[in-house]
Design a protein around this motif. Structure first.
Motif, PDB file in Angstrom:
ATOM      1  N   THR A 164       3.845  25.983   9.919  1.00 34.11           N
ATOM      2  CA  THR A 164       4.980  27.182   9.790  1.00 34.11           C
ATOM      3  C   THR A 164       4.038  28.247  10.447  1.00 34.11           C
ATOM      4  O   THR A 164       4.863  28.520  11.054  1.00 34.11           O
ATOM      5  CB  THR A 164       5.466  27.683   8.202  1.00 34.11           C
ATOM      6  OG1 THR A 164       6.238  26.127   8.207  1.00 34.11           O
ATOM      7  CG2 THR A 164       6.466  28.382   9.173  1.00 34.11           C
TER       8      THR A 164
ATOM      9  N   LEU B 125       3.336  27.494  13.535  1.00 35.00           N
ATOM     10  CA  LEU B 125       4.450  27.277  14.573  1.00 35.00           C
ATOM     11  C   LEU B 125       5.037  28.609  14.866  1.00 35.00           C
ATOM     12  O   LEU B 125       5.063  29.160  16.425  1.00 35.00           O
ATOM     13  CB  LEU B 125       5.603  26.316  13.263  1.00 35.00           C
ATOM     14  CG  LEU B 125       7.159  26.501  13.946  1.00 35.00           C
ATOM     15  CD1 LEU B 125       7.611  25.648  15.501  1.00 35.00           C
ATOM     16  CD2 LEU B 125       8.101  26.342  13.161  1.00 35.00           C
TER      17      LEU B 125
ATOM     18  N   PHE C 224      11.460  24.868  20.560  1.00 31.06           N
ATOM     19  CA  PHE C 224      11.607  24.909  19.087  1.00 31.06           C
ATOM     20  C   PHE C 224      13.111  23.987  18.801  1.00 31.06           C
ATOM     21  O   PHE C 224      13.261  23.221  17.553  1.00 31.06           O
ATOM     22  CB  PHE C 224      10.811  25.883  18.440  1.00 31.06           C
ATOM     23  CG  PHE C 224       9.453  25.641  18.110  1.00 31.06           C
ATOM     24  CD1 PHE C 224       9.116  24.249  18.448  1.00 31.06           C
ATOM     25  CD2 PHE C 224       8.554  26.287  18.035  1.00 31.06           C
ATOM     26  CE1 PHE C 224       7.117  24.209  18.337  1.00 31.06           C
ATOM     27  CE2 PHE C 224       7.452  26.642  17.909  1.00 31.06           C
ATOM     28  CZ  PHE C 224       6.075  25.194  17.939  1.00 31.06           C
TER      29      PHE C 224
ATOM     30  N   GLY D 265      14.237  20.690  17.327  1.00 33.93           N
ATOM     31  CA  GLY D 265      14.976  20.439  16.105  1.00 33.93           C
ATOM     32  C   GLY D 265      16.312  20.274  15.930  1.00 33.93           C
ATOM     33  O   GLY D 265      16.713  19.204  15.025  1.00 33.93           O
TER      34      GLY D 265
ATOM     35  N   ALA E 255      11.672  20.842  12.831  1.00 37.13           N
ATOM     36  CA  ALA E 255      10.938  22.011  13.411  1.00 37.13           C
ATOM     37  C   ALA E 255      12.135  23.409  11.832  1.00 37.13           C
ATOM     38  O   ALA E 255      13.310  22.327  11.692  1.00 37.13           O
ATOM     39  CB  ALA E 255      11.453  22.769  14.405  1.00 37.13           C
TER      40      ALA E 255
ATOM     41  N   GLU F 163      14.022  25.218  11.739  1.00 34.76           N
ATOM     42  CA  GLU F 163      15.280  26.208  12.048  1.00 34.76           C
ATOM     43  C   GLU F 163      16.000  27.496  12.022  1.00 34.76           C
ATOM     44  O   GLU F 163      15.518  28.272  12.144  1.00 34.76           O
ATOM     45  CB  GLU F 163      16.482  25.562  13.358  1.00 34.76           C
ATOM     46  CG  GLU F 163      16.288  23.694  14.000  1.00 34.76           C
ATOM     47  CD  GLU F 163      15.958  23.064  13.198  1.00 34.76           C
ATOM     48  OE1 GLU F 163      16.942  22.067  13.489  1.00 34.76           O
ATOM     49  OE2 GLU F 163      15.559  22.799  11.857  1.00 34.76           O
TER      50      GLU F 163
ATOM     51  N   LEU G 148      13.100  30.021  11.565  1.00 36.60           N
ATOM     52  CA  LEU G 148      12.409  30.398  13.119  1.00 36.60           C
ATOM     53  C   LEU G 148      13.196  31.387  13.141  1.00 36.60           C
ATOM     54  O   LEU G 148      13.088  32.399  14.283  1.00 36.60           O
ATOM     55  CB  LEU G 148      12.675  28.962  14.053  1.00 36.60           C
ATOM     56  CG  LEU G 148      11.561  29.292  15.725  1.00 36.60           C
ATOM     57  CD1 LEU G 148      10.578  30.059  15.694  1.00 36.60           C
ATOM     58  CD2 LEU G 148      12.359  28.592  16.178  1.00 36.60           C
TER      59      LEU G 148
END
Length: 198
Positions: A3, A6, A21, A25, A31, A33, A36
Protein backbone atom coordinates in the motif's frame (compact mmCIF):
# COMPACT_ATOMS: atom_id res chain seq x y z
CA UNK A 1 1.51 -4.32 -4.32
CA UNK A 2 2.39 -2.81 -0.97
CA UNK A 3 0.00 0.00 0.00
CA UNK A 4 2.75 2.48 0.86
CA UNK A 5 4.38 1.87 -2.56
CA UNK A 6 1.03 2.38 -4.27
CA UNK A 7 0.50 5.70 -2.55
CA UNK A 8 4.04 6.83 -3.29
CA UNK A 9 3.22 6.31 -6.99
CA UNK A 10 0.18 8.56 -6.60
CA UNK A 11 2.28 11.26 -5.00
CA UNK A 12 4.95 10.93 -7.70
CA UNK A 13 2.84 10.54 -10.87
CA UNK A 14 -0.42 12.19 -9.83
CA UNK A 15 -3.55 12.09 -11.92
CA UNK A 16 -2.54 9.51 -14.54
CA UNK A 17 -1.72 6.88 -11.94
CA UNK A 18 -5.04 7.59 -10.17
CA UNK A 19 -6.86 6.77 -13.41
CA UNK A 20 -4.76 3.65 -14.01
CA UNK A 21 -5.16 2.19 -10.51
CA UNK A 22 -8.92 2.72 -10.38
CA UNK A 23 -9.35 1.36 -13.89
CA UNK A 24 -7.40 -1.78 -12.98
CA UNK A 25 -9.32 -2.16 -9.73
CA UNK A 26 -12.67 -2.11 -11.53
CA UNK A 27 -11.71 -4.61 -14.24
CA UNK A 28 -10.54 -7.03 -11.56
CA UNK A 29 -6.79 -6.45 -11.13
CA UNK A 30 -6.38 -6.05 -7.34
CA UNK A 31 -6.02 -2.46 -6.12
CA UNK A 32 -7.12 -0.88 -2.81
CA UNK A 33 -9.73 1.40 -4.36
CA UNK A 34 -11.46 2.74 -1.22
CA UNK A 35 -8.12 3.32 0.45
CA UNK A 36 -6.86 5.11 -2.64
CA UNK A 37 -9.90 7.41 -2.77
CA UNK A 38 -9.57 8.17 0.92
CA UNK A 39 -5.88 8.88 0.44
CA UNK A 40 -6.73 11.27 -2.40
CA UNK A 41 -8.87 13.20 0.04
CA UNK A 42 -5.90 13.43 2.41
CA UNK A 43 -3.50 14.76 -0.21
CA UNK A 44 -6.15 17.15 -1.57
CA UNK A 45 -6.58 18.54 1.94
CA UNK A 46 -2.81 19.00 2.12
CA UNK A 47 -2.94 20.81 -1.25
CA UNK A 48 -0.61 18.34 -2.95
CA UNK A 49 -3.08 17.70 -5.80
CA UNK A 50 -6.03 19.67 -7.17
CA UNK A 51 -9.42 18.28 -6.18
CA UNK A 52 -11.00 18.91 -9.61
CA UNK A 53 -8.42 16.83 -11.45
CA UNK A 54 -8.51 14.10 -8.80
CA UNK A 55 -12.27 13.79 -9.17
CA UNK A 56 -12.08 13.75 -12.98
CA UNK A 57 -9.26 11.18 -13.04
CA UNK A 58 -11.05 8.98 -10.49
CA UNK A 59 -14.42 9.16 -12.21
CA UNK A 60 -12.96 8.48 -15.66
CA UNK A 61 -10.89 5.55 -14.38
CA UNK A 62 -13.91 3.97 -12.71
CA UNK A 63 -16.42 4.54 -15.51
CA UNK A 64 -14.06 3.52 -18.32
CA UNK A 65 -13.18 0.42 -16.29
CA UNK A 66 -16.89 -0.38 -16.00
CA UNK A 67 -17.43 0.11 -19.75
CA UNK A 68 -14.43 -2.10 -20.55
CA UNK A 69 -15.65 -4.88 -18.25
CA UNK A 70 -19.15 -4.59 -19.74
CA UNK A 71 -17.73 -4.90 -23.25
CA UNK A 72 -15.68 -7.97 -22.33
CA UNK A 73 -18.73 -9.58 -20.75
CA UNK A 74 -20.98 -8.74 -23.69
CA UNK A 75 -18.72 -10.02 -26.44
CA UNK A 76 -16.77 -12.82 -24.75
CA UNK A 77 -18.63 -13.76 -21.55
CA UNK A 78 -21.46 -15.93 -22.80
CA UNK A 79 -19.29 -18.06 -25.17
CA UNK A 80 -16.77 -18.55 -22.36
CA UNK A 81 -19.44 -19.70 -19.89
CA UNK A 82 -21.05 -22.01 -22.43
CA UNK A 83 -17.71 -23.60 -23.23
CA UNK A 84 -16.01 -23.70 -19.83
CA UNK A 85 -18.80 -23.16 -17.32
CA UNK A 86 -19.21 -26.84 -16.57
CA UNK A 87 -15.54 -27.04 -15.58
CA UNK A 88 -16.06 -24.14 -13.18
CA UNK A 89 -19.13 -25.65 -11.55
CA UNK A 90 -21.55 -23.30 -13.36
CA UNK A 91 -24.41 -25.56 -14.38
CA UNK A 92 -27.02 -24.35 -16.84
CA UNK A 93 -29.80 -24.11 -14.23
CA UNK A 94 -27.55 -22.10 -11.90
CA UNK A 95 -26.62 -19.81 -14.73
CA UNK A 96 -30.26 -19.22 -15.70
CA UNK A 97 -31.08 -18.46 -12.06
CA UNK A 98 -28.17 -16.00 -11.86
CA UNK A 99 -29.38 -14.24 -15.01
CA UNK A 100 -32.91 -13.94 -13.64
CA UNK A 101 -31.62 -12.47 -10.38
CA UNK A 102 -29.46 -9.97 -12.22
CA UNK A 103 -32.34 -8.91 -14.45
CA UNK A 104 -34.36 -8.27 -11.29
CA UNK A 105 -31.75 -6.72 -8.98
CA UNK A 106 -28.76 -5.98 -11.22
CA UNK A 107 -29.46 -2.27 -11.54
CA UNK A 108 -29.00 -1.88 -7.78
CA UNK A 109 -25.77 -3.86 -7.96
CA UNK A 110 -24.46 -1.53 -10.67
CA UNK A 111 -25.56 1.62 -8.84
CA UNK A 112 -24.53 0.78 -5.26
CA UNK A 113 -22.24 -2.21 -5.77
CA UNK A 114 -19.19 0.08 -5.75
CA UNK A 115 -19.32 -0.05 -1.96
CA UNK A 116 -18.95 -3.84 -1.94
CA UNK A 117 -15.57 -5.28 -3.02
CA UNK A 118 -16.19 -8.03 -5.54
CA UNK A 119 -19.65 -6.81 -6.55
CA UNK A 120 -18.22 -3.75 -8.29
CA UNK A 121 -15.91 -6.05 -10.28
CA UNK A 122 -18.52 -8.68 -11.14
CA UNK A 123 -21.55 -6.50 -11.92
CA UNK A 124 -20.26 -4.92 -15.17
CA UNK A 125 -19.17 -8.30 -16.56
CA UNK A 126 -22.53 -9.80 -15.64
CA UNK A 127 -24.39 -6.86 -17.17
CA UNK A 128 -22.50 -7.40 -20.41
CA UNK A 129 -23.07 -11.15 -20.48
CA UNK A 130 -26.86 -10.83 -20.15
CA UNK A 131 -26.91 -7.92 -22.66
CA UNK A 132 -28.24 -5.44 -20.12
CA UNK A 133 -29.15 -2.18 -21.90
CA UNK A 134 -25.90 -0.29 -22.42
CA UNK A 135 -27.61 3.09 -22.09
CA UNK A 136 -29.10 2.12 -18.72
CA UNK A 137 -25.81 0.54 -17.66
CA UNK A 138 -23.82 3.67 -18.52
CA UNK A 139 -26.25 5.90 -16.62
CA UNK A 140 -26.24 3.68 -13.53
CA UNK A 141 -22.47 3.17 -13.63
CA UNK A 142 -21.86 6.91 -13.98
CA UNK A 143 -24.20 7.84 -11.14
CA UNK A 144 -22.88 5.05 -8.94
CA UNK A 145 -19.29 6.12 -9.53
CA UNK A 146 -20.16 9.64 -8.40
CA UNK A 147 -22.04 8.40 -5.33
CA UNK A 148 -19.01 6.28 -4.39
CA UNK A 149 -16.09 8.55 -5.26
CA UNK A 150 -17.33 11.83 -3.81
CA UNK A 151 -18.27 10.72 -0.25
CA UNK A 152 -15.14 8.58 0.27
CA UNK A 153 -12.85 11.32 -1.04
CA UNK A 154 -14.63 13.99 1.02
CA UNK A 155 -14.19 11.85 4.14
CA UNK A 156 -10.45 11.80 3.47
CA UNK A 157 -10.43 15.56 2.91
CA UNK A 158 -12.24 16.27 6.17
CA UNK A 159 -10.00 14.05 8.25
CA UNK A 160 -6.88 15.16 6.38
CA UNK A 161 -7.40 18.73 7.53
CA UNK A 162 -7.40 17.81 11.20
CA UNK A 163 -5.10 14.85 11.76
CA UNK A 164 -2.09 12.95 10.46
CA UNK A 165 -3.12 9.42 9.45
CA UNK A 166 -0.43 6.73 8.97
CA UNK A 167 -0.58 4.97 5.60
CA UNK A 168 -1.05 1.53 7.12
CA UNK A 169 -4.47 2.61 8.47
CA UNK A 170 -5.94 3.14 4.99
CA UNK A 171 -6.93 -0.49 4.30
CA UNK A 172 -8.69 -0.52 7.69
CA UNK A 173 -10.62 2.58 6.69
CA UNK A 174 -11.80 0.85 3.51
CA UNK A 175 -12.89 -2.18 5.55
CA UNK A 176 -14.72 0.07 8.00
CA UNK A 177 -16.65 1.76 5.17
CA UNK A 178 -17.59 -1.68 3.83
CA UNK A 179 -18.87 -2.83 7.24
CA UNK A 180 -20.88 0.39 7.64
CA UNK A 181 -22.44 -0.17 4.22
CA UNK A 182 -23.46 -3.73 5.17
CA UNK A 183 -24.95 -2.46 8.42
CA UNK A 184 -26.95 0.24 6.61
CA UNK A 185 -28.20 -2.37 4.11
CA UNK A 186 -29.29 -4.66 6.94
CA UNK A 187 -31.15 -1.82 8.68
CA UNK A 188 -32.86 -0.91 5.41
CA UNK A 189 -34.01 -4.50 4.91
CA UNK A 190 -35.37 -4.69 8.46
CA UNK A 191 -37.30 -1.43 8.04
CA UNK A 192 -38.68 -2.56 4.70
CA UNK A 193 -39.77 -5.90 6.17
CA UNK A 194 -41.56 -4.14 9.04
CA UNK A 195 -43.34 -1.79 6.66
CA UNK A 196 -44.56 -4.75 4.60
CA UNK A 197 -45.82 -6.50 7.73
CA UNK A 198 -47.74 -3.41 8.77
Amino acid sequence: MDTSILFSYVESYGYVIIFVFLFFGIVGIPAPEESLLFFLGIIIARQQLLWEYCMIASWCGVVIGMITAYGIGRFFGAPFIQKYGKYLGIKEEKWERAKQLFHRYGKWGILFGYYIPGVRQISPYMAGVIHFSFRSFLLLASLGATVWIVPVTLAGMLLGRHMQIPLFYFPLIGLTLFVLFLFATWIGQRLRKKSLEN
